[in-house]
Scaffold this active site. Structure first.
Site, mmCIF file in Angstrom:
data_model
loop_
_atom_site.group_PDB
_atom_site.id
_atom_site.type_symbol
_atom_site.label_atom_id
_atom_site.label_comp_id
_atom_site.label_asym_id
_atom_site.label_seq_id
_atom_site.Cartn_x
_atom_site.Cartn_y
_atom_site.Cartn_z
ATOM 1 N N ARG A 148 42.347 22.854 23.634
ATOM 2 C CA ARG A 148 43.498 23.647 24.079
ATOM 3 C C ARG A 148 44.516 22.791 24.826
ATOM 4 N NH1 ARG A 148 41.571 29.311 23.970
ATOM 5 N NH2 ARG A 148 43.410 30.035 25.062
ATOM 6 N N TYR A 151 48.318 22.291 24.024
ATOM 7 C CA TYR A 151 49.204 23.388 24.439
ATOM 8 C C TYR A 151 49.306 23.451 25.964
ATOM 9 C CZ TYR A 151 51.035 28.227 24.595
ATOM 10 O OH TYR A 151 51.786 29.350 24.818
ATOM 11 N N ASN A 180 49.458 37.011 28.182
ATOM 12 C CA ASN A 180 49.271 37.533 26.814
ATOM 13 C C ASN A 180 50.188 38.712 26.488
ATOM 14 O OD1 ASN A 180 46.680 36.277 27.826
ATOM 15 N ND2 ASN A 180 46.211 36.499 25.646
ATOM 16 N N ARG A 192 46.086 35.644 16.935
ATOM 17 C CA ARG A 192 45.769 36.076 18.301
ATOM 18 C C ARG A 192 45.053 37.423 18.254
ATOM 19 N NH1 ARG A 192 51.398 34.442 21.158
ATOM 20 N NH2 ARG A 192 52.126 34.657 19.005
ATOM 21 N N SER A 195 46.769 41.067 17.119
ATOM 22 C CA SER A 195 47.100 41.187 15.691
ATOM 23 C C SER A 195 45.835 41.118 14.836
ATOM 24 C CB SER A 195 48.124 40.124 15.285
ATOM 25 O OG SER A 195 47.775 38.869 15.809
ATOM 26 N N ARG A 217 41.515 39.686 29.286
ATOM 27 C CA ARG A 217 42.925 39.350 29.194
ATOM 28 C C ARG A 217 43.698 40.573 29.700
ATOM 29 N NH1 ARG A 217 40.672 35.225 28.222
ATOM 30 N NH2 ARG A 217 41.137 33.673 26.609
ATOM 31 N N PRO A 280 39.331 30.652 28.137
ATOM 32 C CA PRO A 280 39.334 31.139 29.527
ATOM 33 C C PRO A 280 38.518 32.433 29.675
ATOM 34 C CG PRO A 280 41.535 30.466 28.861
ATOM 35 C CD PRO A 280 40.694 30.456 27.625
HETATM 36 P P1 NAD Z 1 55.620 32.449 17.850
HETATM 37 O O1 NAD Z 1 54.734 31.452 17.219
HETATM 38 O O2 NAD Z 1 55.817 33.756 17.171
HETATM 39 O O3 NAD Z 1 57.075 31.845 18.103
HETATM 40 C C1 NAD Z 1 57.326 30.484 18.294
HETATM 41 C C2 NAD Z 1 58.599 30.130 17.531
HETATM 42 O O4 NAD Z 1 58.912 28.750 17.772
HETATM 43 C C3 NAD Z 1 58.455 30.300 16.024
HETATM 44 O O5 NAD Z 1 59.570 30.986 15.495
HETATM 45 C C4 NAD Z 1 58.381 28.864 15.508
HETATM 46 O O6 NAD Z 1 58.834 28.733 14.182
HETATM 47 C C5 NAD Z 1 59.246 28.150 16.518
HETATM 48 N N1 NAD Z 1 58.976 26.708 16.595
HETATM 49 C C6 NAD Z 1 57.761 26.108 16.724
HETATM 50 N N2 NAD Z 1 57.914 24.776 16.766
HETATM 51 C C7 NAD Z 1 59.239 24.532 16.670
HETATM 52 C C8 NAD Z 1 60.033 23.348 16.641
HETATM 53 N N3 NAD Z 1 59.475 22.127 16.745
HETATM 54 N N4 NAD Z 1 61.375 23.470 16.526
HETATM 55 C C9 NAD Z 1 61.968 24.679 16.430
HETATM 56 N N5 NAD Z 1 61.262 25.839 16.437
HETATM 57 C C10 NAD Z 1 59.919 25.756 16.548
HETATM 58 O O7 NAD Z 1 55.069 32.655 19.332
HETATM 59 P P2 NAD Z 1 55.563 33.649 20.496
HETATM 60 O O8 NAD Z 1 54.400 34.458 20.904
HETATM 61 O O9 NAD Z 1 56.819 34.320 20.113
HETATM 62 O O10 NAD Z 1 55.839 32.598 21.670
HETATM 63 C C11 NAD Z 1 57.154 32.247 22.075
HETATM 64 C C12 NAD Z 1 57.077 31.342 23.297
HETATM 65 O O11 NAD Z 1 56.444 32.039 24.373
HETATM 66 C C13 NAD Z 1 56.266 30.067 23.067
HETATM 67 O O12 NAD Z 1 56.869 29.008 23.758
HETATM 68 C C14 NAD Z 1 54.941 30.387 23.702
HETATM 69 O O13 NAD Z 1 54.271 29.224 24.145
HETATM 70 C C15 NAD Z 1 55.360 31.278 24.852
HETATM 71 N N6 NAD Z 1 54.249 32.160 25.256
HETATM 72 C C16 NAD Z 1 53.944 33.266 24.514
HETATM 73 C C17 NAD Z 1 52.877 34.062 24.913
HETATM 74 C C18 NAD Z 1 52.504 35.309 24.155
HETATM 75 O O14 NAD Z 1 51.514 35.946 24.523
HETATM 76 N N7 NAD Z 1 53.231 35.736 23.142
HETATM 77 C C19 NAD Z 1 52.129 33.727 26.048
HETATM 78 C C20 NAD Z 1 52.465 32.586 26.761
HETATM 79 C C21 NAD Z 1 53.546 31.814 26.358
HETATM 80 N N1 UDP Z 2 39.541 36.609 20.373
HETATM 81 C C1 UDP Z 2 38.542 37.331 19.733
HETATM 82 N N2 UDP Z 2 38.696 37.604 18.424
HETATM 83 C C2 UDP Z 2 39.777 37.231 17.697
HETATM 84 C C3 UDP Z 2 40.796 36.497 18.360
HETATM 85 C C4 UDP Z 2 40.629 36.188 19.683
HETATM 86 O O1 UDP Z 2 37.540 37.708 20.356
HETATM 87 O O2 UDP Z 2 39.828 37.548 16.487
HETATM 88 C C5 UDP Z 2 39.394 36.331 21.817
HETATM 89 C C6 UDP Z 2 39.603 34.875 22.217
HETATM 90 O O3 UDP Z 2 38.381 34.169 22.132
HETATM 91 C C7 UDP Z 2 40.100 35.025 23.639
HETATM 92 C C8 UDP Z 2 40.883 36.342 23.626
HETATM 93 O O4 UDP Z 2 40.422 37.050 22.469
HETATM 94 O O5 UDP Z 2 39.025 35.167 24.529
HETATM 95 C C9 UDP Z 2 42.387 36.149 23.542
HETATM 96 O O6 UDP Z 2 42.642 35.278 22.470
HETATM 97 P P1 UDP Z 2 44.108 34.931 21.968
HETATM 98 O O7 UDP Z 2 43.966 33.879 20.916
HETATM 99 O O8 UDP Z 2 44.832 36.175 21.633
HETATM 100 O O9 UDP Z 2 44.853 34.359 23.264
HETATM 101 P P2 UDP Z 2 44.444 33.316 24.405
HETATM 102 O O10 UDP Z 2 43.018 32.900 24.261
HETATM 103 O O11 UDP Z 2 45.381 32.172 24.197
HETATM 104 O O12 UDP Z 2 44.674 34.064 25.650
#
Ligand code: NAD
Ligand code: UDP
Length: 325
Positions: A148, A151, A180, A192, A195, A217, A280
């Site tokens: 991990r 990231y 999340n 994730r 979904s 979470r 985590p």
């Molecule tokens: P996502 O994967 O749907 O969106 C990420 C977007 O970034 C995509 O459209 C992808 O094509 C684009 N991208 C990736 N690499 C790129 C690059 N090199 N140049 C240009 N575009 C690029 O994910 P998301 O859930 O929408 O996440 C958006 C942001 O929020 C991310 O930075 C992610 O780390 C942060 N974030 C999201 C969550 C969550 O739960 N959704 C949690 C923590 C942080």
């Molecule tokens: N997880 C799970 N089944 C799945 C996908 C994820 O049990 O099909 C668990 C995963 O191990 C984690 C939690 O759900 O403990 C959240 O996972 P996710 O990938 O959504 O986000 P993150 O771990 O980055 O918080």
């Protein structure tokens, strides 16, 4: 403490064709701003922004944030980065590059244009946390050499770059730590947990719980998250964050699976899979700072948000909810 922005602004959203980014673009366009959506469609999709492509205030630029770019803008939201573990671990070196070079390039752009710049950081900077709930002053517990880390450490380094640019060059920064988040426009193959479970339940496939499902979470609905973004971006210069944005209601993964099955009326059974390394064990945001500085708290609770998310995936799968029962 939150100022009302004077619209229209010209705003760059990197990662704007992704799940969160496309909702942010919607809100900015609805507010009357001009939006430049920059994305290389690595995990995002044109479908997420198809409804905006003909809007006179919306422009899509297919570009990789790893490469410098000059676009005159007033504000930058830097969201470009794969966010799902399966996607960010697919090419981990690219994930580090995107986090670090993307932050450098957006900070350079902010320096050249004088734009305010916002970094989408993450609760993953806390790693597998030893304190609960997680408060912004906690430094985290991250394995720097684990799967991990590309990231977690990439996002931590991006935060470092943001704060050094604030101290060194007086760049106007805002940093949010996102917990999340789920909602419509997550990709079917996102990987994730929300979904995965919703698609599995809608298609009566086994629900894949990694480990015993006792890890927790705290799930935030996407509209609440975007509202928090706008409020943070509107704070006075000098208020940098980091600010946690998330819903403090905490669930075990098993509880999420059971609620998803119940809401869909699915025949899915629960299937256990191995727990990924460094997963985590618990995660819950302390949102006292968001409440006091942004007057923000989430409005959508899991049952309601999950129902909307289920409707989105049911439509994507081309079937009404009745078919999935
Ligand atoms: P996502 O994967 O749907 O969106 C990420 C977007 O970034 C995509 O459209 C992808 O094509 C684009 N991208 C990736 N690499 C790129 C690059 N090199 N140049 C240009 N575009 C690029 O994910 P998301 O859930 O929408 O996440 C958006 C942001 O929020 C991310 O930075 C992610 O780390 C942060 N974030 C999201 C969550 C969550 O739960 N959704 C949690 C923590 C942080
Ligand atoms: N997880 C799970 N089944 C799945 C996908 C994820 O049990 O099909 C668990 C995963 O191990 C984690 C939690 O759900 O403990 C959240 O996972 P996710 O990938 O959504 O986000 P993150 O771990 O980055 O918080």
């Amino acid at each position: 403490m939150v100022n009302t922005p004077s619209s229209p602004l010209r705003i760059l959203v990197t990662g704007g064709a992704g799940f969160v980014g496309s909702h942010l673009c919607d809100r900015l366009i609805a507010r009357g701003d001009k939006v430049v959506c920059l994305d290389n469609l690595y995990t995002g999709s044109r479908d997420n922004i198809a409804h905006l492509l003909d809007h006179p205030n919306f422009e899509f630029v297919n570009h990789d944030v790893n490469h410098p770019i000059f676009i005159p803008v007033d504000q930058i939201y830097n969201l470009a980065c794969p966010a799902s573990p399966i996607h960010y671990q697919y090419d981990p070196v690219m994930t580090v590059r995107t986090n670090v070079l993307g932050a450098i390039n957006m900070l350079d752009l902010a320096k050249r244009t004088g734009a305010r710049v916002f970094q989408a950081s993450t609760s993953e900077v806390y790693g597998d946390p030893e304190i609960h709930p997680q408060v912004e002053s906690y430094w985290g517990k991250v394995n720097p050499i684990g799967p991990r880390a590309c990231y977690d450490e990439g996002k931590r380094c991006a935060e470092t770059l943001f704060f050094d640019s604030f101290r060194q060059d007086n760049i106007d920064i805002k940093v949010v730590r996102i917990f999340n988040t789920y909602g419509p426009r997550m990709a079917i193959n996102d990987g994730r947990v929300v979904s995965n479970f919703v698609v599995q339940a809608l298609t009566n496939q086994p629900i894949t719980i990694y480990g015993e499902g006792q890890q927790t979470r705290s799930f935030c609905y996407v509209d609440d998250l975007v509202e928090g973004f706008l409020r943070l971006m509107a704070t006075p210069a000098g208020f940098t964050g980091p600010v946690n944005i998330g819903n403090p209601n905490e669930f075990t993964i098993l509880e999420l699976a059971e609620l998803t099955i119940e809401l869909i009326g699915s025949k899915s059974v629960i299937e256990r899979r191995p727990l990924p390394q460094d997963d985590p064990r618990q995660r819950q945001p302390d949102i006292a700072l968001a409440k006091s500085a942004l007057d923000w708290e989430p409005r959508t609770q899991l049952r309601e948000g999950l129902t909307k998310t289920i409707a989105h995936f049911a439509a994507l799968l081309g079937k009404g909810l009745v078919d999935a029962r």
